[in-house]
Design a protein around this motif. Structure first.
Motif, PDB file in Angstrom:
ATOM      1  N   VAL A   1       0.834  -1.206   0.000  1.00 47.73           N
ATOM      2  CA  VAL A   1       0.000   0.000   0.000  1.00 47.73           C
ATOM      3  C   VAL A   1       0.871   1.259   0.000  1.00 47.73           C
ATOM      4  CG1 VAL A   1      -1.690   1.331   1.326  1.00 47.73           C
ATOM      5  CG2 VAL A   1      -1.962  -1.133   1.100  1.00 47.73           C
ATOM      6  N   VAL A   2       1.917   1.260   0.819  1.00 41.17           N
ATOM      7  CA  VAL A   2       2.824   2.420   0.853  1.00 41.17           C
ATOM      8  C   VAL A   2       3.471   2.620  -0.513  1.00 41.17           C
ATOM      9  CG1 VAL A   2       4.976   3.300   1.840  1.00 41.17           C
ATOM     10  CG2 VAL A   2       3.257   2.254   3.343  1.00 41.17           C
ATOM     11  N   PHE A   3       3.899   1.520  -1.129  1.00 42.28           N
ATOM     12  CA  PHE A   3       4.495   1.617  -2.469  1.00 42.28           C
ATOM     13  C   PHE A   3       3.485   2.182  -3.467  1.00 42.28           C
ATOM     14  CE2 PHE A   3       5.061  -0.294  -6.669  1.00 42.28           C
ATOM     15  CZ  PHE A   3       6.336   0.155  -6.995  1.00 42.28           C
ATOM     16  N   TRP A   4       2.217   1.716  -3.359  1.00 44.50           N
ATOM     17  CA  TRP A   4       1.175   2.190  -4.268  1.00 44.50           C
ATOM     18  C   TRP A   4       0.938   3.697  -4.081  1.00 44.50           C
ATOM     19  CZ3 TRP A   4      -3.848   4.053  -3.096  1.00 44.50           C
ATOM     20  CH2 TRP A   4      -4.670   4.243  -4.208  1.00 44.50           C
ATOM     21  N   ILE A   5       0.904   4.155  -2.820  1.00 42.83           N
ATOM     22  CA  ILE A   5       0.698   5.588  -2.548  1.00 42.83           C
ATOM     23  C   ILE A   5       1.841   6.409  -3.139  1.00 42.83           C
ATOM     24  CG2 ILE A   5       0.603   7.337  -0.735  1.00 42.83           C
ATOM     25  CD1 ILE A   5      -0.858   5.297   1.016  1.00 42.83           C
ATOM     26  N   ILE A   6       3.073   5.979  -2.865  1.00 47.56           N
ATOM     27  CA  ILE A   6       4.244   6.716  -3.375  1.00 47.56           C
ATOM     28  C   ILE A   6       4.253   6.734  -4.899  1.00 47.56           C
ATOM     29  CG2 ILE A   6       6.774   6.699  -3.500  1.00 47.56           C
ATOM     30  CD1 ILE A   6       6.779   5.547  -0.654  1.00 47.56           C
ATOM     31  N   ASP A   7       3.917   5.589  -5.489  1.00 51.68           N
ATOM     32  CA  ASP A   7       3.895   5.494  -6.945  1.00 51.68           C
ATOM     33  C   ASP A   7       2.843   6.432  -7.544  1.00 51.68           C
ATOM     34  OD1 ASP A   7       4.651   4.044  -9.501  1.00 51.68           O
ATOM     35  OD2 ASP A   7       2.500   3.578  -9.400  1.00 51.68           O
ATOM     36  N   GLN A   8       1.662   6.487  -6.937  1.00 51.76           N
ATOM     37  CA  GLN A   8       0.590   7.353  -7.430  1.00 51.76           C
ATOM     38  C   GLN A   8       0.952   8.827  -7.264  1.00 51.76           C
ATOM     39  OE1 GLN A   8      -2.383   6.484  -9.058  1.00 51.76           O
ATOM     40  NE2 GLN A   8      -1.276   4.531  -9.167  1.00 51.76           N
TER      41      GLN A   8
ATOM     42  N   THR B   1       1.400  11.343 -10.360  1.00 48.29           N
ATOM     43  CA  THR B   1       0.636  12.594 -10.455  1.00 48.29           C
ATOM     44  C   THR B   1       1.564  13.784 -10.654  1.00 48.29           C
ATOM     45  OG1 THR B   1      -1.094  11.669  -9.027  1.00 48.29           O
ATOM     46  CG2 THR B   1      -1.034  14.068  -9.268  1.00 48.29           C
ATOM     47  N   ASN B   2       2.646  13.836  -9.878  1.00 48.65           N
ATOM     48  CA  ASN B   2       3.606  14.942 -10.008  1.00 48.65           C
ATOM     49  C   ASN B   2       4.287  14.931 -11.377  1.00 48.65           C
ATOM     50  OD1 ASN B   2       3.113  15.984  -7.444  1.00 48.65           O
ATOM     51  ND2 ASN B   2       4.646  14.660  -6.483  1.00 48.65           N
ATOM     52  N   THR B   3       4.605  13.753 -11.884  1.00 48.79           N
ATOM     53  CA  THR B   3       5.260  13.638 -13.193  1.00 48.79           C
ATOM     54  C   THR B   3       4.351  14.134 -14.310  1.00 48.79           C
ATOM     55  OG1 THR B   3       6.576  11.756 -12.439  1.00 48.79           O
ATOM     56  CG2 THR B   3       6.345  12.040 -14.815  1.00 48.79           C
ATOM     57  N   VAL B   4       3.090  13.699 -14.264  1.00 46.78           N
ATOM     58  CA  VAL B   4       2.128  14.134 -15.288  1.00 46.78           C
ATOM     59  C   VAL B   4       1.921  15.645 -15.226  1.00 46.78           C
ATOM     60  CG1 VAL B   4      -0.275  13.972 -16.039  1.00 46.78           C
ATOM     61  CG2 VAL B   4       0.965  11.900 -15.385  1.00 46.78           C
ATOM     62  N   ARG B   5       1.817  16.208 -14.014  1.00 47.78           N
ATOM     63  CA  ARG B   5       1.639  17.646 -13.858  1.00 47.78           C
ATOM     64  C   ARG B   5       2.837  18.411 -14.415  1.00 47.78           C
ATOM     65  NH1 ARG B   5       2.211  19.356  -7.944  1.00 47.78           N
ATOM     66  NH2 ARG B   5       4.372  18.989  -8.602  1.00 47.78           N
ATOM     67  N   ASP B   6       4.041  17.933 -14.084  1.00 47.29           N
ATOM     68  CA  ASP B   6       5.246  18.628 -14.555  1.00 47.29           C
ATOM     69  C   ASP B   6       5.376  18.562 -16.083  1.00 47.29           C
ATOM     70  OD1 ASP B   6       5.828  19.216 -11.963  1.00 47.29           O
ATOM     71  OD2 ASP B   6       7.277  17.576 -11.683  1.00 47.29           O
ATOM     72  N   GLU B   7       4.958  17.434 -16.662  1.00 46.03           N
ATOM     73  CA  GLU B   7       5.013  17.310 -18.120  1.00 46.03           C
ATOM     74  C   GLU B   7       4.036  18.278 -18.777  1.00 46.03           C
ATOM     75  OE1 GLU B   7       4.290  13.263 -19.058  1.00 46.03           O
ATOM     76  OE2 GLU B   7       6.314  12.594 -18.519  1.00 46.03           O
ATOM     77  N   PHE B   8       2.845  18.406 -18.198  1.00 52.48           N
ATOM     78  CA  PHE B   8       1.875  19.373 -18.730  1.00 52.48           C
ATOM     79  C   PHE B   8       2.416  20.804 -18.637  1.00 52.48           C
ATOM     80  CE2 PHE B   8      -1.593  16.231 -18.580  1.00 52.48           C
ATOM     81  CZ  PHE B   8      -2.244  16.560 -19.753  1.00 52.48           C
TER      82      PHE B   8
ATOM     83  N   SER C   1      -3.986  18.248  -9.027  1.00 49.15           N
ATOM     84  CA  SER C   1      -2.966  17.253  -8.667  1.00 49.15           C
ATOM     85  C   SER C   1      -2.915  17.058  -7.163  1.00 49.15           C
ATOM     86  CB  SER C   1      -1.592  17.670  -9.210  1.00 49.15           C
ATOM     87  OG  SER C   1      -1.185  18.913  -8.640  1.00 49.15           O
ATOM     88  N   GLU C   2      -3.007  18.164  -6.398  1.00 50.76           N
ATOM     89  CA  GLU C   2      -3.005  18.051  -4.940  1.00 50.76           C
ATOM     90  C   GLU C   2      -4.241  17.302  -4.457  1.00 50.76           C
ATOM     91  OE1 GLU C   2      -0.736  18.802  -2.734  1.00 50.76           O
ATOM     92  OE2 GLU C   2       0.652  19.488  -4.306  1.00 50.76           O
ATOM     93  N   SER C   3      -5.366  17.555  -5.109  1.00 47.36           N
ATOM     94  CA  SER C   3      -6.600  16.863  -4.749  1.00 47.36           C
ATOM     95  C   SER C   3      -6.477  15.362  -5.001  1.00 47.36           C
ATOM     96  CB  SER C   3      -7.770  17.435  -5.553  1.00 47.36           C
ATOM     97  OG  SER C   3      -8.956  16.704  -5.306  1.00 47.36           O
ATOM     98  N   ARG C   4      -5.869  15.018  -6.136  1.00 49.13           N
ATOM     99  CA  ARG C   4      -5.690  13.588  -6.459  1.00 49.13           C
ATOM    100  C   ARG C   4      -4.730  12.922  -5.470  1.00 49.13           C
ATOM    101  NH1 ARG C   4      -2.972   9.701  -9.262  1.00 49.13           N
ATOM    102  NH2 ARG C   4      -4.288   8.307 -10.500  1.00 49.13           N
TER     103      ARG C   4
END
Length: 333
Positions: free
Chosen positions: A26-33, A37-44, A72-75
């Motif tokens: 679960v921790v890995f899943w949270i960190i990955d998500q 999210t940050n990667t997608v935001r930065d690319e945009f 992104s913060e909401s997600r």
């Protein structure tokens, strides 16, 4: 003394490992998500900045960037809350399961201790009754009373065997069986087991012995006696239920193994029960119309004790009223 693994402790360790692995996942899943999210935001953002060189577009881009950060913060918050809720439910669930398992184990242990205590308490008065009955027989009572006293001895012996089975079951399941191996002659052990059955019980039973001369085994005498006595007792009950009388005991040394076979022409059991006959409390047929007495513990104890002595046991029957045979094999040490 043989100690076996406590299944409750093993299960609790398994649940703890499952909990640790699940928390890690679960921790890995949270960190990955969060990273995704940050990667997608930065690319945009990089695409947006590189394609908006004029001032008018910059004003538009500023509002869009603020909205992008909010989304992104909401997600990220939603992912953290979902992961945390799942972890909380998982921890509570495994905690409740662990407590339930532990309570069930403690209850089962108290039940075993209760049965052991009651069994010990019952053995003393039954032994006293047996001694008294034997003393009366020494006075040579009339044939009328002699038969009744033999019946009392037979019933007392049957109760004592049931109590011994309860005590043996408790020892086996708690891993408190002590093994002291020595050189034992099978014929001596078998004859000793037969002599412990009352005359009334053996009145209509014909037991034949066919053992290799000087056949011996390096084993625990008391455990060996318990194994053989339980099988003979089962065969006697089977013969009485079927109104038959023959029990044949064969022993031989073959292929670096000691093989002991006990065969009867008694009640037998359905072929489909070959795999179930050694299960705890298992008894073939309908209990309401059963003609063969017993608790369903004798053969279960036999299977466990044979395994403790590094042996193997199988049983076969061709069906109801066709008898049964029990074959025990021990490797020569």
């Amino acid at each position: 003394m043989l100690k076996k693994f406590n299944p409750t402790n093993v299960l609790q360790i398994g649940l703890l490992i499952l909990l640790i692995v699940s928390i890690g996942q679960v921790v890995f899943w949270i960190i990955d998500q969060v990273n995704y999210t940050n990667t997608v935001r930065d690319e945009f953002l990089s695409v947006l900045i590189s394609t908006d060189p004029n001032e008018e577009s910059t004003i538009y881009s500023q509002s869009y960037i603020e909205k992008l950060y909010e989304d992104s913060e909401s997600r990220i918050n939603r992912v953290i809350w979902e992961g945390s809720f799942f972890l909380l439910v998982l921890i509570i669930g495994i905690g409740i399961l662990t407590v339930t398992i532990r309570r069930e184990y403690d209850l089962r242990k108290r039940q075993q201790n209760f049965l052991a205590a009651i069994s010990h308490e019952l053995k003393s008065p039954l032994a006293s009754i047996r001694i008294s009955a034997e003393a009366i027989l020494l006075d040579k009572p009339s044939s009328r009373y002699n038969k009744r006293i033999n019946r009392v001895l037979s019933d007392v012996d049957r109760l004592l065997r049931m109590i011994d089975n309860l005590l043996d079951t408790s020892k086996i399941e708690s891993g408190k069986v002590t093994i002291k191996k020595e050189k034992v002659y099978l014929k001596t052990v078998i004859e000793s087991c037969i002599s412990n059955f009352s005359e009334d019980l053996l009145e209509n039973i014909n037991i034949s012995l066919n053992l290799d001369k000087g056949l011996d085994i390096y084993s625990d005498r008391l455990i060996l006696e318990s194994i053989i006595a339980n099988i003979i007792d089962n065969s006697i009950k089977s013969c009485n239920a079927a109104k038959s009388s023959n029990i044949e005991i064969k022993g031989e040394c073959k292929n670096n193994s000691i093989i002991l076979a006990i065969k009867d022409d008694g009640m037998g059991y359905p072929i489909k029960d070959n795999e179930m006959i050694f299960e705890k409390f298992y008894r073939s047929g309908d209990e309401l119309v059963r003609s063969m007495p017993g608790s369903g513990l004798g053969l279960y104890i036999v299977k466990k004790l044979v395994s403790l002595l590094d042996g193997k046991i199988i049983s076969t029957s061709d069906g109801i009223n066709k008898g049964a045979i029990f074959i025990i094999t021990w490797p020569i040490e």
